[in-house]
Design an enzyme around this catalytic site. Structure first.
Site, PDB file in Angstrom:
ATOM      1  N   THR A   5      -5.109   0.720   5.879  1.00  0.00           N
ATOM      2  CA  THR A   5      -4.520   2.135   6.461  1.00  0.00           C
ATOM      3  C   THR A   5      -5.283   2.473   7.835  1.00  0.00           C
ATOM      4  O   THR A   5      -5.003   3.242   8.600  1.00  0.00           O
ATOM      5  CB  THR A   5      -4.275   3.097   5.595  1.00  0.00           C
ATOM      6  OG1 THR A   5      -5.853   3.743   5.256  1.00  0.00           O
ATOM      7  CG2 THR A   5      -3.587   2.836   4.410  1.00  0.00           C
ATOM      8  N   ARG A  27     -13.855   3.531   6.073  1.00  0.00           N
ATOM      9  CA  ARG A  27     -12.468   3.371   6.772  1.00  0.00           C
ATOM     10  C   ARG A  27     -11.699   2.470   5.669  1.00  0.00           C
ATOM     11  O   ARG A  27     -12.195   1.058   5.618  1.00  0.00           O
ATOM     12  CB  ARG A  27     -12.729   2.971   7.959  1.00  0.00           C
ATOM     13  CG  ARG A  27     -11.252   3.074   8.711  1.00  0.00           C
ATOM     14  CD  ARG A  27     -11.485   2.893  10.183  1.00  0.00           C
ATOM     15  NE  ARG A  27     -12.368   3.833  10.741  1.00  0.00           N
ATOM     16  CZ  ARG A  27     -11.933   4.871  11.313  1.00  0.00           C
ATOM     17  NH1 ARG A  27     -10.789   5.509  11.180  1.00  0.00           N
ATOM     18  NH2 ARG A  27     -12.901   5.777  11.540  1.00  0.00           N
TER      19      ARG A  27
END
Length: 209
Positions: free
Chosen positions: A108, A104
């Site tokens: 963002t 991840r």
């Protein structure tokens, strides 16, 4: 809309209870995840097409059925999905195995692919994506999206435990993908963990908790 198949077989539920138990050690946890994955593979492959053949038994000829040349692939989402591979391939030994790794992005918060190695004929195979937990659905949805970008047309997702939030996301973003789970739990907590869940599946599989 995705179909959600919850497997309530007594053996699956019994072993899932042991998997959830915080006192279950790494060795037993790995073995149980593998065993439940094998049991779930029966249900996931229920709709494989059959064809009639004739075989010679020690007594005489028998009209039988065999799987009609269907190509399968098992795709674990790294790292926790690795714990489900052996169970699946024990039952489906001819399946090819691909791998998808995601992380991840800290800014963002979107999943980013860092590794992807798939069978060269992925578009011709029925793919079974495996990951023990369907929590927010972000990783599963991204992995399925990456598979579709590479030509995959037939995909199923298999997990041990799913959260309603993850199911809703997958249904919204990949409504053609059926979801197979041993249990659907209550909800996610503020940190994205499934309640009551089983903790971090990757840490418990690999002893990194």
């Amino acid at each position: 809309m995705s179909n959600v198949h919850v497997m309530n077989h007594p053996l699956i539920q019994h072993k899932l209870t042991l998997i959830r138990d915080r006192n279950t050690g790494v060795k037993e946890f790995r073995e149980l995840v593998e065993e439940v994955s094998l049991l779930m593979a029966y249900e996931v492959t229920r709709d494989l097409p059959l064809e009639d053949i004739e075989v010679e038994t020690p007594i005489g000829k028998a009209k039988c059925q065999t799987i009609a040349g269907k190509k399968l692939g098992v795709i674990p989402i790294l790292r926790a999905g690795l714990g489900m591979v052996n169970g699946m391939t024990t039952l489906i030994p001819t399946a090819k195995v691909g791998h998808i790794g995601l992380y991840r992005d800290p800014e963002t918060l979107e999943p980013v692919e860092y590794y992807c190695k798939l069978p060269t004929d992925v578009e011709e195979r029925d793919l079974i994506v495996v990951d023990p937990m369907l929590a927010t659905g972000g990783s599963a949805s991204a992995a399925i999206g990456f598979l579709k970008q590479r030509g995959a047309k037939s995909i199923k997702l298999v997990c041990l435990i799913a959260a309603p939030e993850g199911i809703a996301r997958l249904q919204r973003e990949h409504g053609d993908v059926d979801i197979y789970a041993a249990a659907v739990d209550e909800k996610l907590n503020d940190h994205g963990y499934i309640i009551p869940g089983l903790g971090d599946a990757g840490d418990r599989l690999f002893g990194t908790k």
